[in-house]
Structure formats: C-alpha cells, structure tokens
Design a protein around this motif. Structure first.
Motif, mmCIF file in Angstrom:
data_model
loop_
_atom_site.group_PDB
_atom_site.id
_atom_site.type_symbol
_atom_site.label_atom_id
_atom_site.label_comp_id
_atom_site.label_asym_id
_atom_site.label_seq_id
_atom_site.Cartn_x
_atom_site.Cartn_y
_atom_site.Cartn_z
ATOM 1 N N HIS A 86 29.177 40.375 41.242
ATOM 2 C CA HIS A 86 30.616 40.111 41.313
ATOM 3 C C HIS A 86 31.394 41.402 41.101
ATOM 4 C CE1 HIS A 86 30.235 35.821 41.645
ATOM 5 N NE2 HIS A 86 29.633 35.703 40.473
ATOM 6 N N SER A 87 32.639 41.363 41.518
ATOM 7 C CA SER A 87 33.539 42.499 41.347
ATOM 8 C C SER A 87 33.955 42.614 39.885
ATOM 9 C CB SER A 87 34.785 42.320 42.210
ATOM 10 O OG SER A 87 35.565 41.233 41.711
ATOM 11 N N PRO A 88 34.469 43.774 39.456
ATOM 12 C CA PRO A 88 34.967 43.912 38.083
ATOM 13 C C PRO A 88 36.041 42.885 37.741
ATOM 14 C CG PRO A 88 34.709 46.070 39.070
ATOM 15 C CD PRO A 88 34.473 45.068 40.156
ATOM 16 N N ARG A 89 36.993 42.648 38.661
ATOM 17 C CA ARG A 89 38.039 41.673 38.358
ATOM 18 C C ARG A 89 37.473 40.283 38.143
ATOM 19 N NH1 ARG A 89 40.546 37.471 39.580
ATOM 20 N NH2 ARG A 89 39.214 37.129 41.400
ATOM 21 N N ARG A 90 36.494 39.926 38.962
ATOM 22 C CA ARG A 90 35.879 38.613 38.819
ATOM 23 C C ARG A 90 35.189 38.484 37.469
ATOM 24 N NH1 ARG A 90 36.053 33.435 39.026
ATOM 25 N NH2 ARG A 90 34.126 32.385 39.651
ATOM 26 N N TRP A 91 34.556 39.562 37.013
ATOM 27 C CA TRP A 91 33.896 39.499 35.709
ATOM 28 C C TRP A 91 34.902 39.411 34.569
ATOM 29 C CZ3 TRP A 91 29.633 37.504 34.654
ATOM 30 C CH2 TRP A 91 28.530 37.624 35.497
ATOM 31 N N VAL A 92 36.033 40.072 34.706
ATOM 32 C CA VAL A 92 37.077 39.912 33.685
ATOM 33 C C VAL A 92 37.482 38.450 33.602
ATOM 34 C CG1 VAL A 92 39.498 40.414 33.129
ATOM 35 C CG2 VAL A 92 37.956 42.274 33.745
ATOM 36 N N GLY A 189 40.086 56.257 37.393
ATOM 37 C CA GLY A 189 38.686 55.930 37.636
ATOM 38 C C GLY A 189 38.045 55.068 36.572
ATOM 39 N N HIS A 190 38.813 54.662 35.530
ATOM 40 C CA HIS A 190 38.214 53.786 34.519
ATOM 41 C C HIS A 190 38.248 52.349 35.040
ATOM 42 C CE1 HIS A 190 38.040 51.598 30.540
ATOM 43 N NE2 HIS A 190 36.959 52.360 30.524
ATOM 44 N N TRP A 191 37.146 51.922 35.603
ATOM 45 C CA TRP A 191 37.135 50.657 36.346
ATOM 46 C C TRP A 191 37.364 49.413 35.493
ATOM 47 C CZ3 TRP A 191 33.412 47.088 35.226
ATOM 48 C CH2 TRP A 191 32.233 47.540 34.610
ATOM 49 N N PRO A 192 36.913 49.339 34.214
ATOM 50 C CA PRO A 192 37.230 48.120 33.454
ATOM 51 C C PRO A 192 38.726 47.923 33.260
ATOM 52 C CG PRO A 192 35.386 49.294 32.448
ATOM 53 C CD PRO A 192 35.983 50.213 33.453
ATOM 54 N N SER A 193 39.472 48.998 33.032
ATOM 55 C CA SER A 193 40.921 48.886 32.877
ATOM 56 C C SER A 193 41.572 48.457 34.183
ATOM 57 C CB SER A 193 41.510 50.218 32.415
ATOM 58 O OG SER A 193 40.999 50.599 31.163
ATOM 59 N N ARG A 194 41.083 49.011 35.287
ATOM 60 C CA ARG A 194 41.601 48.638 36.593
ATOM 61 C C ARG A 194 41.345 47.153 36.862
ATOM 62 N NH1 ARG A 194 45.486 50.224 39.456
ATOM 63 N NH2 ARG A 194 45.856 48.010 39.712
ATOM 64 N N ALA A 195 40.202 46.665 36.415
ATOM 65 C CA ALA A 195 39.874 45.256 36.597
ATOM 66 C C ALA A 195 40.825 44.359 35.818
ATOM 67 C CB ALA A 195 38.434 44.995 36.169
ATOM 68 N N VAL A 196 41.229 44.794 34.623
ATOM 69 C CA VAL A 196 42.194 44.028 33.824
ATOM 70 C C VAL A 196 43.531 43.969 34.550
ATOM 71 C CG1 VAL A 196 43.489 43.963 31.657
ATOM 72 C CG2 VAL A 196 41.058 44.559 31.639
ATOM 73 N N VAL A 197 43.985 45.103 35.069
ATOM 74 C CA VAL A 197 45.243 45.139 35.818
ATOM 75 C C VAL A 197 45.185 44.176 37.003
ATOM 76 C CG1 VAL A 197 46.741 46.585 37.251
ATOM 77 C CG2 VAL A 197 45.798 47.495 35.122
ATOM 78 N N ASP A 198 44.079 44.191 37.724
ATOM 79 C CA ASP A 198 43.931 43.311 38.892
ATOM 80 C C ASP A 198 43.926 41.837 38.483
ATOM 81 O OD1 ASP A 198 43.806 45.549 40.486
ATOM 82 O OD2 ASP A 198 41.620 45.549 40.642
ATOM 83 N N GLU A 199 43.248 41.521 37.385
ATOM 84 C CA GLU A 199 43.201 40.135 36.924
ATOM 85 C C GLU A 199 44.578 39.658 36.462
ATOM 86 O OE1 GLU A 199 41.881 36.323 35.553
ATOM 87 O OE2 GLU A 199 41.385 37.707 37.181
ATOM 88 N N LEU A 200 45.306 40.501 35.750
ATOM 89 C CA LEU A 200 46.642 40.124 35.286
ATOM 90 C C LEU A 200 47.592 39.933 36.468
ATOM 91 C CD1 LEU A 200 47.022 42.391 32.119
ATOM 92 C CD2 LEU A 200 46.558 39.928 32.217
ATOM 93 N N ARG A 201 47.396 40.712 37.509
ATOM 94 C CA ARG A 201 48.211 40.527 38.713
ATOM 95 C C ARG A 201 47.931 39.156 39.325
ATOM 96 N NH1 ARG A 201 46.464 44.551 41.441
ATOM 97 N NH2 ARG A 201 48.046 46.034 40.764
ATOM 98 N N MET A 202 46.671 38.759 39.351
ATOM 99 C CA MET A 202 46.311 37.453 39.896
ATOM 100 C C MET A 202 46.868 36.326 39.030
ATOM 101 S SD MET A 202 44.696 37.942 42.712
ATOM 102 C CE MET A 202 43.925 36.349 42.988
ATOM 103 N N ILE A 203 46.843 36.506 37.715
ATOM 104 C CA ILE A 203 47.386 35.493 36.803
ATOM 105 C C ILE A 203 48.878 35.324 37.034
ATOM 106 C CG2 ILE A 203 47.912 35.008 34.384
ATOM 107 C CD1 ILE A 203 45.199 36.262 33.674
ATOM 108 N N ARG A 204 49.597 36.438 37.143
ATOM 109 C CA ARG A 204 51.045 36.367 37.373
ATOM 110 C C ARG A 204 51.353 35.718 38.715
ATOM 111 N NH1 ARG A 204 50.885 41.486 34.710
ATOM 112 N NH2 ARG A 204 50.686 42.554 36.712
ATOM 113 N N LEU A 205 50.553 36.022 39.715
ATOM 114 C CA LEU A 205 50.755 35.427 41.033
ATOM 115 C C LEU A 205 50.554 33.915 40.972
ATOM 116 C CD1 LEU A 205 51.242 35.772 44.060
ATOM 117 C CD2 LEU A 205 48.783 36.167 44.329
#
Length: 212
Positions: A86-92, A189-205
């Motif tokens: 799975h992608s990082p966002r999916r794992w978050v 390039g810190h991918w776990p932080s980027r994954a959190v940002v992506d997940e929070l964007r999906m939550i807000r959406l």
C-alpha cells in the motif's frame, strides 16, 4: 527531570510527538482528534523507517529485514503480512487508532512525564487528559528543534519530528518565527510526513462532501 523519567533521547517518535501535540497545562490535544490520530500513525511509520524496519520503495511501503524490537512490531507485522503493498497515505489511514493513541499516552504517564487525569460526567462518560508532570523531556525536544530550525545540524529523529509537527499544523504554534525555507529544506522528502498531509487532505475532502 527526575531520576525516574527518561531524557528526550529515550523517547520514541510517537511519544515525542504526543508530548508536543498536547497542552502542558490542561492535558488536552492541541489539534482535533482526527489530525492527532493521523499524525500519530505517521509518527509510527517514521519510527519504523528510522529503525530500518520499513522503506518506501517506489510508491509503496514495504517491510524490510527482521521484525524490529519495538513497541510497534504489530504495525510492522501488518505491513509485512499484507498480501499486496500500500501507499504511505493508505498506511496512515489503516494505522489510525484511538486505542494506540491511548496506549502511547499511557506509556508517557507510566514514565512519569505526564499525569493521567480521568473525569466522569454524569457518572456515565469518562474523559482522560494528560497534563504535563515533568517538562524536562519536552523542553529538551524543543531546544533541539529550535537549534535545527536555526541552522544547526539535525539528526534524523529531530528532522522527522519537525516534519510531523508541520504536517499536523503544530510547528508554527510552537515555533512561530521558523523560516519556511529552512523547514522545507529539513522536511523535503520525508515521506511519512507527506503521507499525513495527504491523509488529512482526504479527511477534509470527505468532511466537505458530507456537509453538502
């Protein structure tokens, strides 16, 4: 810091993040629960990444090496045993857990860093807060982050913590004078932080769509 409480070096990333994400006086989170859980899941991924137990390989997170000797072995096993990556966002999203949040808070209470304060409402509902008991570990983390933001060399753990705080919207609260270009330099390039940002964007959406 008392003889019983650990210094900042002994804290794992999820513990360190929660210290900085919780109000010292009232013990309440500084961000909504959805943000807190997503960022904590990112902190778990970041901790496993620092241990070399997982890696981002292309677009997917994969378990590497032997099972880590860590409190987060369960999460490593979930990644290791998954039939497809799975992608990082999916794992978050998959690792967000109220129970895990509670467990890590209770760990910091057992270490003597915060107090466990339980309250009952109408004899039925219970809320738990974690006000600060010993400021030394958090104070050391803050000094280390300040030094990195001001141009000092930053170790991988401090850099990860900066990225997670930025993703959760907490960095500016704690460090309002931080140079945005320095933050980008440290966290790029810190991918776990980027994954959190992506997940929070999906939550807000999702919340926005549910409100319409």
């Amino acid at each position: 810091m008392t003889a019983e409480t650990p210094n900042a070096d002994k804290l794992n990333l999820p513990q360190a993040f929660l210290l900085l994400a919780t109000n010292d006086k009232d013990g309440e989170p500084e961000v909504p629960q959805s943000v807190l859980r997503a960022a904590l899941a990112g902190a778990i991924l970041a901790e496993l990444d620092l241990l070399g137990a997982i890696q981002l390989q292309g677009k997917y997170v994969r378990a590497t090496g032997a099972p880590p000797e860590t409190d987060f072995r369960h999460q490593w096993e979930a990644i290791h045993d998954k039939s497809r990556p799975h992608s990082p966002r999916r794992w978050v999203s998959m690792l967000e857990s109220r129970a895990e949040l509670h467990r890590i808070y209770e760990e910091t209470a057992a270490l003597g860093i915060v107090n466990h304060v339980g309250e009952r409402h109408l004899g039925l509902f219970r809320t738990t807060r974690y006000p600060e008991k010993d400021h030394a570990p958090e104070g050391a983390l803050i000094k280390r982050i300040e030094a990195a933001l001001n141009g000092a060399p930053s170790d991988a753990k401090t850099t990860a913590l900066i990225g997670l705080l930025q993703a959760a919207g907490l960095l500016e609260k704690h460090f309002p004078t931080a140079d945005p270009s320095r933050v980008r330099e440290l966290t790029y390039g810190h991918w776990p932080s980027r994954a959190v940002v992506d997940e929070l964007r999906m939550i807000r959406l999702a919340e926005s769509e549910a409100a319409t």
